[in-house]
Design an enzyme around this catalytic site. Structure first.
Site, PDB file in Angstrom:
ATOM      1  N   ASN A 126      37.804  11.452  49.304  1.00  0.00           N
ATOM      2  CA  ASN A 126      38.126  12.861  49.059  1.00  0.00           C
ATOM      3  C   ASN A 126      39.238  12.864  48.027  1.00  0.00           C
ATOM      4  O   ASN A 126      40.392  12.581  48.341  1.00  0.00           O
ATOM      5  CB  ASN A 126      38.574  13.540  50.356  1.00  0.00           C
ATOM      6  CG  ASN A 126      39.020  14.974  50.126  1.00  0.00           C
ATOM      7  OD1 ASN A 126      38.864  15.512  49.032  1.00  0.00           O
ATOM      8  ND2 ASN A 126      39.582  15.594  51.155  1.00  0.00           N
TER       9      ASN A 126
ATOM     10  N   LYS B 215      40.477  15.301  46.525  1.00  0.00           N
ATOM     11  CA  LYS B 215      41.305  16.517  46.570  1.00  0.00           C
ATOM     12  C   LYS B 215      41.476  17.060  45.144  1.00  0.00           C
ATOM     13  O   LYS B 215      40.553  16.930  44.349  1.00  0.00           O
ATOM     14  CB  LYS B 215      42.636  16.227  47.281  1.00  0.00           C
ATOM     15  CG  LYS B 215      42.389  15.556  48.646  1.00  0.00           C
ATOM     16  CD  LYS B 215      43.583  15.477  49.548  1.00  0.00           C
ATOM     17  CE  LYS B 215      43.179  14.790  50.850  1.00  0.00           C
ATOM     18  NZ  LYS B 215      44.274  14.740  51.833  1.00  0.00           N
TER      19      LYS B 215
ATOM     20  N   HIS C 286      38.160  21.053  55.761  1.00  0.00           N
ATOM     21  CA  HIS C 286      39.297  20.129  55.698  1.00  0.00           C
ATOM     22  C   HIS C 286      40.563  20.858  56.159  1.00  0.00           C
ATOM     23  O   HIS C 286      40.717  22.057  55.910  1.00  0.00           O
ATOM     24  CB  HIS C 286      39.463  19.620  54.269  1.00  0.00           C
ATOM     25  CG  HIS C 286      40.420  18.479  54.173  1.00  0.00           C
ATOM     26  ND1 HIS C 286      41.785  18.668  54.169  1.00  0.00           N
ATOM     27  CD2 HIS C 286      40.214  17.149  54.134  1.00  0.00           C
ATOM     28  CE1 HIS C 286      42.376  17.483  54.101  1.00  0.00           C
ATOM     29  NE2 HIS C 286      41.452  16.547  54.088  1.00  0.00           N
TER      30      HIS C 286
ATOM     31  N   GLU D  73      43.402  20.985  54.985  1.00  0.00           N
ATOM     32  CA  GLU D  73      44.139  21.657  53.906  1.00  0.00           C
ATOM     33  C   GLU D  73      43.524  23.024  53.608  1.00  0.00           C
ATOM     34  O   GLU D  73      44.223  23.972  53.261  1.00  0.00           O
ATOM     35  CB  GLU D  73      44.160  20.755  52.660  1.00  0.00           C
ATOM     36  CG  GLU D  73      45.102  19.570  52.881  1.00  0.00           C
ATOM     37  CD  GLU D  73      44.709  18.289  52.174  1.00  0.00           C
ATOM     38  OE1 GLU D  73      43.894  18.336  51.234  1.00  0.00           O
ATOM     39  OE2 GLU D  73      45.212  17.219  52.579  1.00  0.00           O
TER      40      GLU D  73
ATOM     41  N   GLU E  12      40.143  14.087  61.474  1.00  0.00           N
ATOM     42  CA  GLU E  12      41.325  13.828  60.662  1.00  0.00           C
ATOM     43  C   GLU E  12      42.556  14.424  61.339  1.00  0.00           C
ATOM     44  O   GLU E  12      42.829  15.618  61.185  1.00  0.00           O
ATOM     45  CB  GLU E  12      41.161  14.452  59.271  1.00  0.00           C
ATOM     46  CG  GLU E  12      39.973  13.923  58.495  1.00  0.00           C
ATOM     47  CD  GLU E  12      40.175  14.063  56.996  1.00  0.00           C
ATOM     48  OE1 GLU E  12      40.025  13.045  56.316  1.00  0.00           O
ATOM     49  OE2 GLU E  12      40.504  15.155  56.519  1.00  0.00           O
TER      50      GLU E  12
ATOM     51  N   GLY F 133      48.012  11.785  54.491  1.00  0.00           N
ATOM     52  CA  GLY F 133      48.967  11.677  53.395  1.00  0.00           C
ATOM     53  C   GLY F 133      50.360  11.285  53.835  1.00  0.00           C
ATOM     54  O   GLY F 133      51.312  11.363  53.059  1.00  0.00           O
TER      55      GLY F 133
ATOM     56  N   SER G  88      45.316   8.491  56.173  1.00  0.00           N
ATOM     57  CA  SER G  88      45.983   7.253  55.738  1.00  0.00           C
ATOM     58  C   SER G  88      45.137   6.006  55.970  1.00  0.00           C
ATOM     59  O   SER G  88      45.671   4.951  56.319  1.00  0.00           O
ATOM     60  CB  SER G  88      47.354   7.120  56.401  1.00  0.00           C
ATOM     61  OG  SER G  88      48.180   8.231  56.050  1.00  0.00           O
TER      62      SER G  88
END
Ligand code: 13P
Length: 253
Positions: free
Chosen positions: A9, A11, A98, A100, A170, A176, A216
């Site tokens: 991904n 992003k 996701h 985010e 996730e 991250g 991660s």
């Protein structure tokens, strides 16, 4: 037998030109790897879907994914990209929900359920994301949170539709941050997710559903994570932007 999948991904990183270079490097490095029952996916910015798809061409078991889709089909929705447009550009998969997008763009389980429908209608595989924030992990409500995300986002689907869904777990606190869920922590949630799917759709469909871990994932931990019984691959952020790291993770699959 369910597929193992390593999906990058990217992003909001890479221009189309950079994307072509990155995919070309990865493909060159994995050209002799046997990908039977395995998939490699590049989740790229929408503007790179066409160019990355053309680099991939008809390479077996390698696909392009979008990172989002509109919940509308067409019309006056400035800035939106429909499922039909994604397919026409070469996307075979779409990352939906996701964290985010949930956090920064207020996407709810309800709207995500519509987005899942939109991509499945066009024959695109949905990679549906779920996962708890740190507070929910600490206060012990994470299973309920994940259960709601899955039930409300996916469980309106028919059995046939559900066969075209990949689930990505996730934990938000691991995205991250460099902090990874331990293989045991991740395995426990993956088994929980598979039980939810089994209770709704039966054991066979659940056995054939790929459940990916994201947060991660790196060359140094990929093998151990993917070695767990219910972890069928990874959804990889940062490490998918460096071809050598992503290749190592693919090799660990
Ligand atoms: P990182 O691998 O950078 O933690 O990101 C994970 C992720 O969000 C993949 O979708």
């Amino acid at each position: 037998m369910r597929n193992k999948i390593v999906a990058g991904n990217w992003k909001m990183n890479t221009t189309p030109v950079e994307g072509i270079a990155l995919v070309s490097e990865v493909l060159e490095a994995i050209k002799n790897i046997d990908l039977e029952h395995k998939k490699v996916v590049f989740g790229v910015p929408a503007v790179s879907i066409t160019s990355v798809a053309s680099v991939i061409g008809d390479t077996s078991n390698v696909y392009v994914a979008s990172q989002n889709v509109s919940s509308y089909d067409s019309g006056a929705y400035t800035g939106e990209i429909s499922a039909a447009m994604l397919v026409a550009s070469g996307a075979a998969m779409a990352i939906i929900g996701h964290s985010e997008r949930r956090e920064y763009f207020n996407e709810t389980n309800e709207v995500l359920a519509v987005k899942v429908d939109k991509v499945l209608d066009k024959g695109v595989v949905a990679i549906y994301c779920c996962g708890e924030v740190l507070e929910e992990r600490k206060n012990g409500t994470f299973e309920t949170v994940i259960q709601n995300q899955i039930e409300e986002g996916l469980f309106h689907l028919s059995e046939d539709q559900m066969k075209n869904v990949v689930i990505a777990y996730e934990p938000v606190w691991a995205i991250g941050t460099g902090e990874t869920a331990s293989p045991e922590q991740a395995q426990a949630v993956h088994a929980f997710i598979r039980r939810l799917v089994a209770n709704k759709y039966g054991a066979e469909l659940a056995e054939n559903t790929s459940v990916l871990y994201g947060g991660s994932m790196k060359p140094g931990n990929a093998k151990e994570l993917m070695g767990m019984a219910d972890i069928d691959g990874g959804l990889v952020g940062g490490a998918s932007l460096k071809s050598s790291d992503f290749v190592e993770i693919i090799k660990a699959m």
